[in-house]
Structure formats: structure tokens, C-alpha cells
Enzyme design. Structure first.
Site, PDB file in Angstrom:
ATOM      1  N   GLY A 143       0.806  -1.207   0.000  1.00 16.21           N
ATOM      2  CA  GLY A 143       0.000   0.000   0.000  1.00 16.21           C
ATOM      3  C   GLY A 143       0.841   1.260   0.000  1.00 16.21           C
ATOM      4  O   GLY A 143       1.849   1.366  -0.707  1.00 16.21           O
ATOM      5  N   CYS A 144       0.452   2.223   0.833  1.00 18.27           N
ATOM      6  CA  CYS A 144       1.120   3.526   0.866  1.00 18.27           C
ATOM      7  C   CYS A 144       2.567   3.436   1.321  1.00 18.27           C
ATOM      8  O   CYS A 144       3.348   4.364   1.074  1.00 18.27           O
ATOM      9  CB  CYS A 144       0.352   4.480   1.775  1.00 18.27           C
ATOM     10  SG  CYS A 144      -1.313   4.876   1.189  1.00 18.27           S
ATOM     11  N   ALA A 145       2.944   2.364   1.992  1.00 22.94           N
ATOM     12  CA  ALA A 145       4.330   2.208   2.442  1.00 22.94           C
ATOM     13  C   ALA A 145       5.248   1.731   1.324  1.00 22.94           C
ATOM     14  O   ALA A 145       6.475   1.727   1.484  1.00 22.94           O
ATOM     15  CB  ALA A 145       4.401   1.218   3.611  1.00 22.94           C
TER      16      ALA A 145
END
Length: 361
Positions: A143-145
Site C-alpha cells: 500500500g502507501c508504504a
């Protein structure tokens, strides 16, 4: 150590203002009028001016199957990635000469908004003309990581192969996860934040022959860190349903920045011997307005430290994994002086924090 030689980004082709998207959501979202009235200010307070989608607004007014969404993901994602990579390998802003795709020794491909086997990096290898010995590391679910994690994983590889070069590629079509019949707050918040885009970052080991092509100081990576909060799988992610992915957002994320991430970043700075005062700016993933405000609060930094992140949030929204590379691209284009220090930071499903030290060298 390793070096970030070049970056590039690619947005989706359909650009819409936040107000246009808000009108669409007000028209189609499956909530009662009084509930919509209560939630609509989320759009206005998100500090987003416009976003880019892979489809026209009319597409989101219809129900689509997982297969329909995934077919669109595969087609668009390959296109966006190819454009981002070609620009990255020939970016005159950072490189004195174009870099041939044959010079890439390893591709780290990151995405969480679609499924493909073989993964999409295999199609890119053919389109770009990479050598048939190029190594592949496709990663799903960060995801966003993902953008910061990709930099960290490339750095770890380059420590053991200092003559090599790694291409990190991120692509997300977050808009495809909008569910017409999902009345959850998470789905509503997602429609107010998400956009589509791709990014490419070229990294080189300390003995790479490509280092001679840099045109100015570039970020050197020496330190990385990952921290995952136990029993936090419900904070963010996807639910897979017959019509695709349903977004999961927990309202506790800004508080997790204040309590979980704050410990991670402070321990990281202590371990590398840096202080917050040495960081004129952060290369931080702009998960949303409240997340950026929490970063400022934790580190007691001025708003100017997150200017690049705010610019990206304003002009593109949250594109998940590529977003932090959009911030990095702006930071590198600002031509920081030698010895300028910064931290790249992202938060993602897990609940996981990823940190990378950057020092222009």
C-alpha cells in the site's frame, strides 16, 4: 551505501477538479441526503485541488466486476509504468546521458491495486528491451508504504551488489477501488483522497558505472528502518469482494502517527546521529491533511518542512505507493546542496512505518 540517480512520475490521463469529483460522489454515493451533507465537507477540507483517474467520471457511475476492474488495471498500469520508466532513464534534470534499459540489473515492482500473474514487470521487461538476466522482485500489499519500502529494499540489495543498478517501479490505480454500492465511511473517504499514478526511481550501488552520469548532488542512502505495530491489520487495507477491492481506513491513523510513528522516527534519528533541526524538509508520503499535520506536531517542524508533500497532495491526491516518489521528484528538482539531509517516510498496511535516510552527496 547506495545513490538515487534519477526519478520520474506519470499521472493518469483524466484530470478532474476536487469539486467535479465531489459532485459525482454526491450524486451516486449510497447514503441518505443528511448523511451526505454531514460527510461532504471531507472533500473541501482535504486540501486537494485536483486528481487524475484512469477512467472517465461516467465509468464510476456503473457497477463493475473484479475482472473488469483488473483488466483495466493491467492495461493502464503497464502503460503508465512504461512512460515513467522511459522518462526516468532519460531525465536530463538528473542525468547527463540517457541510460539504456540493458543497464538495469534488478527491477523491484510494487503495486497493491490489481492482480497479475506473471506480474506486470515481465511485460515492462519486453517493452523496454531489458536484458534477459535482469532480476525481478514483484511486491504486492504494501500500500502507501510501498514507495519507501522499495527504496529500502533496493538499498539492501545494492549493499551486496555495489556495482549494480536497481529500478524501483510503483503503480496504483486507487480510483478503481471505488465501490458504487459500498456505503462505508472508508469508501467515502477514499473517494475524497485517492488518485492514480506511477513512478520510477533509478538507484545505483557505490561502484556502479552509472554514477558518472549524475549532473548534480544526488541523495545517498545509508540507513533504513521498518517498524510494524502488532495486531494492527485492521487499520488499513483492502477487503476483496466480487466487485473488486473495498478500501479499509481506520480513523485512528493520525493518532497512530502521534503515538506509534513518533517513537519510530525519534529512535531512527537517534540511531543515525541526526537531529530534526538538520532536516530542512521531509520526503513524506502525504496520506492526507491530518496525517501531514500529525507529522508536523510530532517533530515540531514548520509547515515549510512538508511543502513538497502538500504540493503533491494538492495536485494529485493520495496515489498510494508512488506518491512518496512524486514528493522525492520535487525534492530532487529543487537541487538541494551537498550534505543536505532529509528522511523519506511512509505508512502502510500492517500497520507499518518505513524510514530511509537521504543525504545529498
Amino acid at each position: 551505501m547506495s545513490y538515487i540517480l534519477s526519478t520520474s512520475t506519470q499521472t493518469a490521463e483524466n484530470c478532474y477538479s476536487q469539486s467535479e469529483i465531489q459532485k459525482l460522489v454526491n450524486y451516486v454515493f449510497p447514503l441518505k441526503a443528511h448523511e451526505k451533507k454531514r460527510l461532504m465537507p471531507i472533500f473541501e477540507h482535504a486540501h486537494i485541488k485536483e486528481r487524475q483517474f484512469s477512467s472517465s467520471l461516467s465509468w464510476y457511475q456503473q457497477t463493475h466486476s473484479l475482472k473488469e476492474r483488473n483488466d483495466l488495471y493491467q492495461t493502464c498500469a503497464v502503460d503508465y509504468c512504461e512512460q515513467a520508466i522511459r522518462k526516468c532513464l532519460s531525465n536530463p534534470e538528473f542525468l547527463s546521458n540517457s541510460i539504456p534499459a540493458q543497464s538495469v540489473d534488478h527491477i523491484i515492482f510494487i503495486s497493491s491495486t490489481g492482480i497479475a500473474t506473471p506480474t506486470l514487470d515481465t511485460y515492462l521487461i519486453d517493452k523496454l528491451g531489458c536484458k534477459d538476466t535482469v532480476k525481478r522482485t514483484p511486491i504486492f500489499g504494501l500500500g502507501c508504504a510501498g514507495g519507501t519500502s522499495g527504496i529500502a529494499k533496493a538499498h539492501e540489495y545494492l549493499k551486496g551488489a555495489p556495482e549494480s543498478n536497481v529500478l524501483i517501479v510503483c503503480v496504483e490505480l486507487c480510483s478503481l477501488t471505488f465501490q458504487l454500492d459500498d456505503a462505508s465511511i472508508s469508501n467515502f473517504v477514499g473517494t475524497a483522497l485517492f488518485g492514480d499514478g506511477a513512478s520510477a526511481v533509478l538507484m545505483a550501488g557505490e561502484n556502479s558505472h552509472l554514477l558518472k552520469h549524475q549532473t548534480s548532488a544526488v541523495p545517498k542512502v545509508e540507513h533504513i528502518s521498518t517498524k510494524t505495530k502488532p495486531h494492527s491489520q485492521s487499520v488499513m487495507g483492502w477487503k476483496v469482494v466480487d466487485t473488486g477491492f473495498e478500501v479499509v481506513f481506520n480513523k485512528s491513523i493520525p493518532n497512530l502517527v502521534r503515538h506509534f510513528w513518533s517513537g519510530h522516527i525519534k529512535d531512527f534519528l537517534l540511531s543515525v546521529g541526526w537531529t530534526v533541526d538538520e532536516l530542512p524538509f521531509l520526503v513524506a508520503h502525504p496520506g492526507g491533511k491530518k496525517v501531514l499535520e500529525a507529522y508536523e506536531e510530532v517533530l515540531s517542524v514548520p509547515e515549510s518542512a512538508l511543502t513538497f508533500s502538500r504540493n503533491i497532495l494538492r495536485d494529485h491526491g493520495n496515489m498510494s505507493s508512488p506518491t512518496v516518489h512524486f514528493v522525492l521528484d520535487q525534492a530532487m528538482r529543487s537541487k538541494p546542496k551537498r550534505k543536505t539531509r532529509s528522511i523519506m517516510a511512509s505508512l502502510g498496511p500492517g500497520f507499518t512505518s518505513e524510514l530511509v535516510s537521504l543525504e545529498w552527496s
